[in-house]
Design a protein around this motif. Sequence first.
Motif, PDB file in Angstrom:
ATOM      1  N   GLU A  35      14.564  10.377   8.526  1.00  0.00           N
ATOM      2  CA  GLU A  35      14.946   8.996   8.227  1.00  0.00           C
ATOM      3  C   GLU A  35      16.425   8.730   8.494  1.00  0.00           C
ATOM      4  N   ASP A  36      17.234   9.796   8.557  1.00  0.00           N
ATOM      5  CA  ASP A  36      18.665   9.654   8.848  1.00  0.00           C
ATOM      6  C   ASP A  36      18.992   9.957  10.304  1.00  0.00           C
TER       7      ASP A  36
ATOM      8  N   LYS B 170      10.920   4.156   9.170  1.00  0.00           N
ATOM      9  CA  LYS B 170      11.774   3.109   8.598  1.00  0.00           C
ATOM     10  C   LYS B 170      11.340   2.735   7.190  1.00  0.00           C
ATOM     11  N   ALA B 171      10.055   2.948   6.893  1.00  0.00           N
ATOM     12  CA  ALA B 171       9.567   2.638   5.543  1.00  0.00           C
ATOM     13  C   ALA B 171      10.200   3.526   4.493  1.00  0.00           C
ATOM     14  N   PHE B 172      10.681   4.685   4.912  1.00  0.00           N
ATOM     15  CA  PHE B 172      11.294   5.603   3.950  1.00  0.00           C
ATOM     16  C   PHE B 172      12.678   5.132   3.510  1.00  0.00           C
ATOM     17  N   ASP B 173      13.159   4.046   4.111  1.00  0.00           N
ATOM     18  CA  ASP B 173      14.415   3.449   3.676  1.00  0.00           C
ATOM     19  C   ASP B 173      14.184   2.370   2.620  1.00  0.00           C
ATOM     20  N   TRP B 174      12.931   2.206   2.203  1.00  0.00           N
ATOM     21  CA  TRP B 174      12.586   1.209   1.180  1.00  0.00           C
ATOM     22  C   TRP B 174      13.327   1.544  -0.115  1.00  0.00           C
ATOM     23  N   PRO B 175      13.986   0.555  -0.731  1.00  0.00           N
ATOM     24  CA  PRO B 175      14.845   0.837  -1.886  1.00  0.00           C
ATOM     25  C   PRO B 175      14.181   1.622  -3.013  1.00  0.00           C
ATOM     26  N   ASP B 176      12.887   1.373  -3.254  1.00  0.00           N
ATOM     27  CA  ASP B 176      12.224   2.005  -4.395  1.00  0.00           C
ATOM     28  C   ASP B 176      12.053   3.515  -4.221  1.00  0.00           C
ATOM     29  N   ILE B 177      12.108   4.015  -2.976  1.00  0.00           N
ATOM     30  CA  ILE B 177      11.808   5.438  -2.781  1.00  0.00           C
ATOM     31  C   ILE B 177      12.855   6.199  -1.982  1.00  0.00           C
TER      32      ILE B 177
ATOM     33  N   ASP C  44       0.793  -1.223   0.000  1.00  0.00           N
ATOM     34  CA  ASP C  44       0.000   0.000   0.000  1.00  0.00           C
ATOM     35  C   ASP C  44       0.828   1.277   0.000  1.00  0.00           C
ATOM     36  N   PHE C  45       1.748   1.391   0.953  1.00  0.00           N
ATOM     37  CA  PHE C  45       2.450   2.659   1.145  1.00  0.00           C
ATOM     38  C   PHE C  45       3.318   3.031  -0.052  1.00  0.00           C
ATOM     39  N   ILE C  46       4.182   2.125  -0.488  1.00  0.00           N
ATOM     40  CA  ILE C  46       5.092   2.437  -1.586  1.00  0.00           C
ATOM     41  C   ILE C  46       4.323   2.757  -2.877  1.00  0.00           C
ATOM     42  N   PRO C  47       3.354   1.932  -3.286  1.00  0.00           N
ATOM     43  CA  PRO C  47       2.596   2.285  -4.504  1.00  0.00           C
ATOM     44  C   PRO C  47       1.894   3.631  -4.406  1.00  0.00           C
ATOM     45  N   THR C  48       1.406   3.978  -3.205  1.00  0.00           N
ATOM     46  CA  THR C  48       0.725   5.264  -3.038  1.00  0.00           C
ATOM     47  C   THR C  48       1.702   6.420  -3.207  1.00  0.00           C
ATOM     48  N   ILE C  49       2.869   6.324  -2.572  1.00  0.00           N
ATOM     49  CA  ILE C  49       3.878   7.369  -2.706  1.00  0.00           C
ATOM     50  C   ILE C  49       4.332   7.491  -4.158  1.00  0.00           C
ATOM     51  N   GLU C  50       4.544   6.365  -4.807  1.00  0.00           N
ATOM     52  CA  GLU C  50       4.982   6.393  -6.210  1.00  0.00           C
ATOM     53  C   GLU C  50       3.921   7.026  -7.103  1.00  0.00           C
TER      54      GLU C  50
END
Length: 351
Positions: free
Chosen positions: A232-233, A114-121, A81-87
């Motif tokens: 995130e950092d 921590k989700a903001f460390d997901w490789p796609d975004i 859900d989260f990554i597709p929505t941001i994309e």
Amino acid sequence: MSNLEKLPVTVITGFLGSGKTTLVRHLMQNPQGKRLAVVVNEFGDVGVDGDILKSCAIPNCPAENIMELANGCICCTVADDFIPTIEALMALEPRPDHILIETSGLALPKPLLKAFDWPDIRSKITVDGVIALADAEAVAAGRFAPNVEAVDAQRMADDSIDHETPLSEVFEDQISCADIILLTKPDLAGPEGVAKAREIIAAEAPRPLPVVEVAEGAVDVRIVLGLEAAAEDDMDARPSHHDGHHDHEHDDFESIIVELPEQTDPAQLVANIERLANELNILRVKGYAAVQGKPMRLLVQAVGARVRHQYDRPWEPGEERRSRLVVIAEHDDIKEAEIREILVGVREAAE
């Protein structure tokens, strides 16, 4: 904005009914020239908050820039859900200048970061800041823990006892993760309540945090957007009760949806919701009601026994005049038959 620049995201967290949607609506209406997008994560499947925001969409934040995630905590559904929505938001034309994420009142903010460390975004977005809203009256009264004194006594008597209640952990994690605290509804708390709330927040915060009093979400946009915190950092500076856990559970809370008949008297509905808080320890009620003889829908928002209601929009042609309320409480306090009896007036089968 250059595609090489990271898109800033502001995470707006806060306990149940602290005023998050009111704040987001204020930011939408005062964007300071920024084109905004909004993600709303609700607990329960009645899209109250998202519907409120879409009803006040403006050119700098049109309805298509407002997305809802109502099927679970976004930090637990990152890939689905989260990554597709941001994309999807990043792919909009024109591209948003800033994304606001309104979390569920039950959400723990650090797992979301921590989700903001997901490789796609991770190379495309940054957490501009975490804004925690705290209801001054509720904080001053200590309602995030049922009995703070008893909890403290247990801790002193036996260090092996898990003395933290779920509500206190949510509150403390939200404060610990924040870059700035907005102390809402100061008028209801009064000067003494505001001072007490400030003391509690200062005691819980892991570092000095700015605390700003805000009524009806009216805060200078420059105070909350453009913090450039890169949260995130900066995870180590944001301690959590759940650090070291690979996941986290929301089983301490539960929600049910109650369908109501068309109402004859809004005052009676309000009285029934107050009973839920006073007799069954219900934390939050939100939803809509159809009122006999009224062409407009009644919006209902309750935090404990404090109930706010207003007619928010006309029923659309052909729209079913439904009355649906989301009722949220700690798991052991969801007694469905008793809740339905109070709201609907009918005792259903035993639980």
